[in-house]
Design an enzyme around this catalytic site. Structure first.
Site, short mmCIF file in Angstrom:
data_model
loop_
_atom_site.label_atom_id
_atom_site.label_comp_id
_atom_site.label_asym_id
_atom_site.label_seq_id
_atom_site.Cartn_x
_atom_site.Cartn_y
_atom_site.Cartn_z
N LYS A 22 0.84 -1.21 0.00
CA LYS A 22 0.00 0.00 0.00
C LYS A 22 0.87 1.27 0.00
O LYS A 22 0.61 2.21 -0.75
CB LYS A 22 -0.91 -0.01 1.24
CG LYS A 22 -1.59 1.33 1.49
CD LYS A 22 -2.24 1.43 2.85
CE LYS A 22 -1.32 1.67 4.00
NZ LYS A 22 -1.23 3.01 4.58
N ASN A 23 1.89 1.29 0.85
CA ASN A 23 2.67 2.52 1.00
C ASN A 23 3.62 2.78 -0.17
O ASN A 23 4.21 3.86 -0.26
CB ASN A 23 3.43 2.51 2.33
CG ASN A 23 2.48 2.68 3.50
OD1 ASN A 23 1.31 3.03 3.31
ND2 ASN A 23 2.95 2.43 4.72
C1 EPZ Z 1 4.71 6.98 6.09
O1 EPZ Z 1 4.06 8.06 6.74
C2 EPZ Z 1 3.70 5.85 6.10
N1 EPZ Z 1 2.51 6.30 5.40
C3 EPZ Z 1 3.36 5.46 7.52
O2 EPZ Z 1 2.58 4.28 7.44
C4 EPZ Z 1 4.62 5.12 8.30
O3 EPZ Z 1 4.28 4.94 9.66
C5 EPZ Z 1 5.65 6.25 8.18
O4 EPZ Z 1 5.89 6.57 6.79
C6 EPZ Z 1 6.99 5.90 8.82
O5 EPZ Z 1 7.53 4.77 8.21
C7 EPZ Z 1 2.44 6.22 4.08
O6 EPZ Z 1 3.36 5.77 3.42
C8 EPZ Z 1 1.19 6.69 3.44
P1 EPZ Z 1 7.20 10.19 7.81
P2 EPZ Z 1 4.67 9.52 6.68
O7 EPZ Z 1 7.11 11.42 7.01
O8 EPZ Z 1 5.26 9.72 5.31
C9 EPZ Z 1 7.77 13.37 11.40
C10 EPZ Z 1 0.87 2.79 8.02
O9 EPZ Z 1 0.56 2.23 9.10
N2 EPZ Z 1 7.62 14.39 10.35
O10 EPZ Z 1 8.29 9.22 7.52
O11 EPZ Z 1 3.63 10.46 7.13
C11 EPZ Z 1 6.49 12.59 11.60
O12 EPZ Z 1 5.59 13.25 12.46
C12 EPZ Z 1 1.26 4.24 7.99
O13 EPZ Z 1 0.85 2.23 6.92
C13 EPZ Z 1 7.70 15.73 10.67
O14 EPZ Z 1 7.90 16.12 11.83
O15 EPZ Z 1 5.80 9.41 7.75
C14 EPZ Z 1 7.01 11.30 12.14
O16 EPZ Z 1 7.28 11.45 13.51
C15 EPZ Z 1 0.97 4.96 9.23
N3 EPZ Z 1 7.56 16.65 9.67
C16 EPZ Z 1 8.35 11.12 11.41
O17 EPZ Z 1 8.73 12.42 10.97
C17 EPZ Z 1 7.34 16.29 8.38
O18 EPZ Z 1 7.21 17.17 7.52
C18 EPZ Z 1 8.30 10.20 10.21
O19 EPZ Z 1 7.23 10.59 9.33
C19 EPZ Z 1 7.25 14.92 8.06
C20 EPZ Z 1 7.40 13.99 9.06
#
Ligand code: EPZ
Length: 430
Positions: A22-23
Site C-alpha cells: 500500500k505505502n
Molecule cells: C509513512 O508516513 C507511512 N505512510 C506510515 O505508514 C509510516 O508509519 C511512516 O511513513 C513511517 O515509516 C504512508 O506511506 C502513506 P514520515 P509519513 O514522514 O510519510 C515526522 C501505516 O501504518 N515528520 O516518515 O507520514 C512525523 O511526524 C502508515 O501504513 C515531521 O515532523 O511518515 C514522524 O514522527 C501509518 N515533519 C516522522 O517524521 C514532516 O514534515 C516520520 O514521518 C514529516 C514527518
C-alpha cells in the site's frame, strides 16, 4: 456497520500470498499525475486507501481502468490541477503526494490538508521546506495547501531534511522530477517504497539515482512517458502475518515477499525464539518451543518499522517475561494498548515506552480497531484467545489489509465479517 467476529485459540497453518505494498502503491498512483500517457500498474492491493485514491484521481479527470484483479491502467492526461475532492483527500495521509505530483506537473498545486491515522501531531513542515527550497511559495488557506512557482517549474537545489521522512522524501522527488536542473536530497528516507517510487519514475524516463541510500539525486527531465510497472510486495502485511503465526503458535508460509525487506522483523522474531526460514520469494514461520521476551526500538528503515510495533506488542503479550518496545517515530501510537488491556493484557505505556508483561491470561472481548496497525494488532490478539471476540471499526484495518478475513480463513482461522445495523441506523429505520 461491519464487524469481524473471531473464535480464537487456533494456530494459523498454511500458505498466504502477500499483496502489493500500500505505502508504495500510493506514491506511484499519485506519481501517474506527472505522466500525460497510460501507465499500467501491476500488483495493486485491493485496499480502501488505494481505492479512495483512485476515486480522487477519477474526480480530477483521470481515466482508471481495471485490467484484472491486481492490474490497473491509469491515464492522467486530462487531470485538472487543484480539482481534488476536499472530503476524500482529508481522509487519507497518502493524498499528500498530490502536492508533489501537481507541483511537478503544473508548477502549482492546491490540495486539502491530509488526514490519516491519529498518532498525535503529524506535521508536514519538511514537505513544505522542500517545496520552498525548490523555489515554490506555499500558503495554507481554508483547509487547503496552495503552492505556486513563478515560471511554472520547480528549480533544482540541495535539500537537507531535519529528520528522516518517507513522505517528504517522495514528495520532493515528485516535485523535482520534471523541474529545472538537479535536486539533491540529503538525509533521505531509505524505505523500500522510496526505491519503488524512484524505479517507477525512472521507468517513465526520470533520472533519479541513489534511492535506497540517504542521498538521492534527481536530474530534471522535460517530460515522462507511460510504462508498465509492478508494485513491490507489502512488507508490513507480510510482517503482520508472521507475527500472527508466531502469536498463535502456528506454521505458515508467506509467499510473494522480498525477504531482504523483512530482515529487521525476521531478526526480532528469531530473537523471540520463532523459527524463520527464508526462500527466494517466501518465508516460513513456525514455532517449535517456548518463546521468550525481547526489546524492540522502532527506527527508520532498515531498522524495525514503526508500522510493525502494535503487531509485535500483540505477539509479546504471549511470550515469557517482560518485553519493552520503544517507539521512536510517533508520539502517540499507543491507542491499541487500551484494547489489549480490555482482553486482560498487562501493558504499561510511559512516554514512548511500552512495557509488556508476557503470558498474563487474556480473554476474548468486544474490541475496537483504533487505527490500521492497532486494528491488526487487536485482531492478532483475538486470534490467540479462545472464545469469541468481535471487532468494530474494521474499515480502519481494511485501509491497508487486502482481504484480511479471506486470507486468515485460508490459514484456518475461525473468522467472519458480519453486518450489524448500528444504533443510529436502527433509530432512523424506526
Ligand atoms: C509513512 O508516513 C507511512 N505512510 C506510515 O505508514 C509510516 O508509519 C511512516 O511513513 C513511517 O515509516 C504512508 O506511506 C502513506 P514520515 P509519513 O514522514 O510519510 C515526522 C501505516 O501504518 N515528520 O516518515 O507520514 C512525523 O511526524 C502508515 O501504513 C515531521 O515532523 O511518515 C514522524 O514522527 C501509518 N515533519 C516522522 O517524521 C514532516 O514534515 C516520520 O514521518 C514529516 C514527518
Amino acid at each position: 456497520m461491519e464487524k469481524i467476529v473471531v473464535n480464537g485459540g487456533r494456530p494459523l497453518v498454511g500458505e498466504v500470498e502477500i499483496s502489493g505494498f500500500k505505502n508504495a502503491a500510493l506514491p506511484i498512483i499519485y506519481a501517474c499525475v506527472l505522466v500525460k500517457d497510460k501507465c499500467i500498474i501491476e500488483n495493486v492491493p485491493n485496499v480502501l486507501d488505494i481505492n479512495r485514491s483512485f476515486e480522487i484521481l477519477r474526480g480530477m479527470g483521470a481515466s482508471i481502468k481495471t485490467i484484472d484483479k491486481t492490474t490497473v491502467e491509469i491515464d492522467c492526461t486530462n487531470v485538472v490541477c487543484g480539482s481534488s475532492a476536499y472530503d476524500l483527500v482529508r481522509r487519507l495521509r497518502g493524498s499528500y503526494y498530490l502536492l508533489g505530483a501537481e507541483l511537478g506537473r503544473f508548477g502549482e498545486a492546491r490540495v486539502a490538508y491530509p488526514g490519516g491515522c491519529d498518532f498525535g501531531v503529524r506535521p508536514i513542515d519538511q514537505h513544505i521546506k522542500g517545496f520552498k527550497a525548490l523555489g515554490a511559495s506555499v500558503v495554507t488557506d481554508g483547509g487547503y495547501i496552495e503552492i505556486s512557482t513563478e515560471n511554472g517549474k520547480t528549480t533544482g537545489t540541495n535539500i537537507y531534511f531535519d529528520m528522516v521522512t518517507v513522505g517528504a522524501t517522495i514528495n520532493v522527488m515528485l516535485a523535482s522530477v520534471m523541474g529545472e536542473g538537479t535536486t539533491i536530497i540529503e538525509n533521505a528516507a531509505r524505505e523500500p517504497h522510496i526505491v519503488d517510487c524512484a524505479n517507477f519514475l525512472n521507468s517513465c524516463g526520470a533520472k533519479i539515482s541513489g534511492a535506497g541510500s540517504d542521498v538521492i539525486k534527481i536530474r530534471g527531465v522535460e517530460e515522462l512517458h507511460g510504462c508498465t510497472y509492478a508494485i513491490i510486495p507489502d512488507m508490513i502485511e507480510a510482517g503482520s502475518y508472521m507475527c500472527a503465526a508466531a502469536a498463535t503458535r502456528g506454521d505458515i508460509k508467506v509467499t510473494n515477499v522480498i525477504p531482504k525487506h523483512l530482515e529487521s522483523i525476521t531478526a526480532k522474531l528469531e530473537e523471540v525464539g520463532v523459527k524463520v526460514e527464508e526462500f527466494d520469494d517466501a518465508i516460513r514461520v513456525s514455532v517449535n518451543g517456548p518463546l521468550r521476551h525481547t526489546n524492540v526500538k522502532t527506527l527508520p528503515y532498515p531498522g524495525f518499522p514503526t508500522d510493525m510495533h502494535p503487531q509485535m506488542c500483540a505477539l509479546l503479550t504471549t511470550v515469557e517475561g517482560v518485553s519493552v518496545i520503544n517507539e521512536s517515530i510517533y508520539d502517540n501510537r499507543f491507542r491499541y494498548v487500551e484494547e489489549l488491556k480490555r482482553m486482560g493484557a498487562s501493558i504499561k505505556v510511559e512516554g514512548r515506552r511500552v512495557t509488556i508483561e508476557g503470558e498474563v491470561p487474556m480473554t476474548a472481548a468486544p474490541l475496537v480497531a483504533v487505527d490500521l496497525r492497532g486494528g491488526i494488532a487487536v485482531l492478532i490478539a483475538a486470534l490467540t484467545c479462545s472464545g469469541t471476540s468481535e471487532i468494530t471499526d474494521i474499515h480502519l484495518i481494511e485501509r491497508g489489509y487486502d482481504d484480511i478475513v479471506g486470507k486468515l480463513k485460508s490459514l484456518g482461522a475461525d473468522i467472519k465479517k458480519i453486518y450489524v445495523p448500528d444504533p443510529v441506523e436502527i433509530k432512523r429505520a424506526n
